[in-house]
Motif scaffolding. Structure first.
Motif, PDB file in Angstrom:
ATOM      1  N   THR A 114       0.844  -1.186   0.000  1.00  0.00           N
ATOM      2  CA  THR A 114       0.000   0.000   0.000  1.00  0.00           C
ATOM      3  C   THR A 114       0.882   1.239   0.000  1.00  0.00           C
ATOM      4  OG1 THR A 114      -1.784  -1.123   1.196  1.00  0.00           O
ATOM      5  CG2 THR A 114      -1.785   1.284   1.240  1.00  0.00           C
ATOM      6  N   VAL A 115       0.714   2.069  -1.017  1.00  0.00           N
ATOM      7  CA  VAL A 115       1.440   3.344  -1.104  1.00  0.00           C
ATOM      8  C   VAL A 115       0.493   4.428  -0.611  1.00  0.00           C
ATOM      9  CG1 VAL A 115       2.570   4.999  -2.629  1.00  0.00           C
ATOM     10  CG2 VAL A 115       2.860   2.537  -3.009  1.00  0.00           C
ATOM     11  N   ARG A 116       0.812   4.999   0.528  1.00  0.00           N
ATOM     12  CA  ARG A 116      -0.065   5.971   1.180  1.00  0.00           C
ATOM     13  C   ARG A 116       0.321   7.394   0.793  1.00  0.00           C
ATOM     14  NH1 ARG A 116       1.357   4.921   6.958  1.00  0.00           N
ATOM     15  NH2 ARG A 116       3.298   4.259   5.971  1.00  0.00           N
ATOM     16  N   PHE A 117      -0.707   8.237   0.605  1.00  0.00           N
ATOM     17  CA  PHE A 117      -0.526   9.644   0.284  1.00  0.00           C
ATOM     18  C   PHE A 117      -1.145  10.486   1.396  1.00  0.00           C
ATOM     19  CE2 PHE A 117      -0.091   7.458  -3.683  1.00  0.00           C
ATOM     20  CZ  PHE A 117       0.771   8.214  -4.453  1.00  0.00           C
ATOM     21  N   SER A 118      -0.383  11.465   1.874  1.00  0.00           N
ATOM     22  CA  SER A 118      -0.823  12.281   2.999  1.00  0.00           C
ATOM     23  C   SER A 118      -0.805  13.762   2.615  1.00  0.00           C
ATOM     24  CB  SER A 118       0.095  12.044   4.204  1.00  0.00           C
ATOM     25  OG  SER A 118      -0.278  12.885   5.286  1.00  0.00           O
ATOM     26  N   PRO A 119      -1.970  14.357   2.320  1.00  0.00           N
ATOM     27  CA  PRO A 119      -1.999  15.796   2.046  1.00  0.00           C
ATOM     28  C   PRO A 119      -1.804  16.572   3.342  1.00  0.00           C
ATOM     29  CG  PRO A 119      -4.220  14.915   2.047  1.00  0.00           C
ATOM     30  CD  PRO A 119      -3.305  13.747   2.242  1.00  0.00           C
ATOM     31  N   GLN A 120      -0.921  17.546   3.320  1.00  0.00           N
ATOM     32  CA  GLN A 120      -0.594  18.296   4.517  1.00  0.00           C
ATOM     33  C   GLN A 120      -0.403  19.766   4.187  1.00  0.00           C
ATOM     34  OE1 GLN A 120       2.012  14.667   6.621  1.00  0.00           O
ATOM     35  NE2 GLN A 120       2.846  16.725   6.515  1.00  0.00           N
ATOM     36  N   VAL A 121      -0.388  20.579   5.226  1.00  0.00           N
ATOM     37  CA  VAL A 121       0.089  21.952   5.160  1.00  0.00           C
ATOM     38  C   VAL A 121       1.233  22.026   6.167  1.00  0.00           C
ATOM     39  CG1 VAL A 121      -0.456  24.393   5.462  1.00  0.00           C
ATOM     40  CG2 VAL A 121      -2.167  22.844   4.500  1.00  0.00           C
ATOM     41  N   ARG A 122       2.437  21.959   5.618  1.00  0.00           N
ATOM     42  CA  ARG A 122       3.636  21.770   6.435  1.00  0.00           C
ATOM     43  C   ARG A 122       3.488  20.481   7.252  1.00  0.00           C
ATOM     44  NH1 ARG A 122       3.070  27.426   5.873  1.00  0.00           N
ATOM     45  NH2 ARG A 122       1.465  27.461   7.465  1.00  0.00           N
ATOM     46  N   GLN A 123       3.417  20.548   8.576  1.00  0.00           N
ATOM     47  CA  GLN A 123       3.322  19.339   9.395  1.00  0.00           C
ATOM     48  C   GLN A 123       1.894  18.983   9.772  1.00  0.00           C
ATOM     49  OE1 GLN A 123       6.120  17.563   9.899  1.00  0.00           O
ATOM     50  NE2 GLN A 123       7.150  19.171   8.717  1.00  0.00           N
TER      51      GLN A 123
END
Length: 286
Positions: free
Chosen positions: A35-44
């Protein structure tokens, strides 16, 4: 007997060696689900539809998320020795089809009034099991031969009307819409631009905008791909008021739009769609 055997053995030796090598190759390695996970963030901080984010871009503006979706394809794991293994994606009938996956980071709550509560933040598939995967590569968007289809006739995930770009005759590869202090909607829509033609006759596009993302230091068991929206918008004034010929806040992949160059750059693309070095500002490994 010996006279016949010697030339035959010389002829067969390369084939026998190849066969022996094949016995120890990936044909004998059991496939494993990765599983390749993608994490949208704003900085941390995790990007969400219920939070506002400050200090964005050159004007240090405040943004709120409206929509964020992205097509990726040809997800490939790379071993330490350079061997590449494409994920054979799970065909789930909703988010993943063939080698294409739709990532959906908005959930229809708060400011994300899209009517789309479902999310998909990971790509799942199988590859030969190895404990030394150290890199990841994937492409953003659809290949040219799949880009110009009839969205009304396509199966998921190519049936999403909000990802169809009717005036370009193709799909939006990336759809990121935000709200800022000065703009009710600030857009970034990445896709092939300058397209002319029809579904029946085919299309030609001035810029295909085919982005390839290669990331080092990626172990699918422990790492994820961070999409840092603050990094994406770092060189832009999100509170800019459109003026002159640029009447829309943001970028619709137009090669002459002044806001497109810094955005496309974060995908390793020049304003005209040709490739360039990928910065480590938007796409990161964590």
């Amino acid at each position: 007997m010996n006279a016949v055997w010697k030339p035959l053995s010389r002829a067969l030796l390369p084939a026998l060696l190849l066969a022996a090598q094949g016995c120890g190759g990936d044909d004998d390695v059991e496939p494993k689900t990765y599983t390749v996970r993608f994490s949208p963030q704003v900085r941390q901080e995790a990007l969400s539809c219920t939070t506002s984010f400050t200090d964005i871009g050159t004007s240090r503006g405040v943004i709120e998320l409206l929509d964020f979706r992205m097509y990726v394809r040809d997800v490939t794991l790379i071993r330490a020795n350079g061997e590449r293994h494409a994920l054979k994606l799970a065909q789930d009938g909703e988010w993943q089809r063939d080698a294409i996956a739709l990532l959906d980071f908005e959930d229809g709550t708060g400011t994300c009034r899209t009517g789309s509560p479902g999310t998909h933040r990971a790509v799942t598939g199988t590859a030969p099991e190895h404990d030394d995967y150290t890199g990841l590569e994937f492409k953003v968007g659809l290949p040219p031969d799949r880009n110009h289809l009839d969205v009304e006739a396509e199966a998921a995930p190519l049936d999403v009307r909000d990802m169809w770009w009717s005036w370009q005759g193709g799909y939006k590869f990336v759809k990121l819409d935000i709200r800022t202090q000065q703009n009710a909607a600030y857009y970034f829509h990445l896709g092939a631009s300058g397209c002319q033609g029809s579904n029946a006759d085919g299309y030609t596009c001035g810029a295909a905008n085919q982005a390839t993302v290669a990331l080092d230091g990626f172990d699918p068991e422990t790492n994820q791909v961070v999409l840092d929206v603050a990094g994406l918008l770092s060189e832009l004034d999100v509170n800019r008021t459109p003026a002159g010929s640029d009447m829309m806040p943001g970028c619709m992949s137009g090669p002459t739009d002044p806001e497109c160059a810094p955005l496309l750059s974060q995908f390793g693309l020049n304003a005209d769609g040709t490739p360039k070095a990928l910065p480590k500002t938007f796409f990161k490994v964590r």
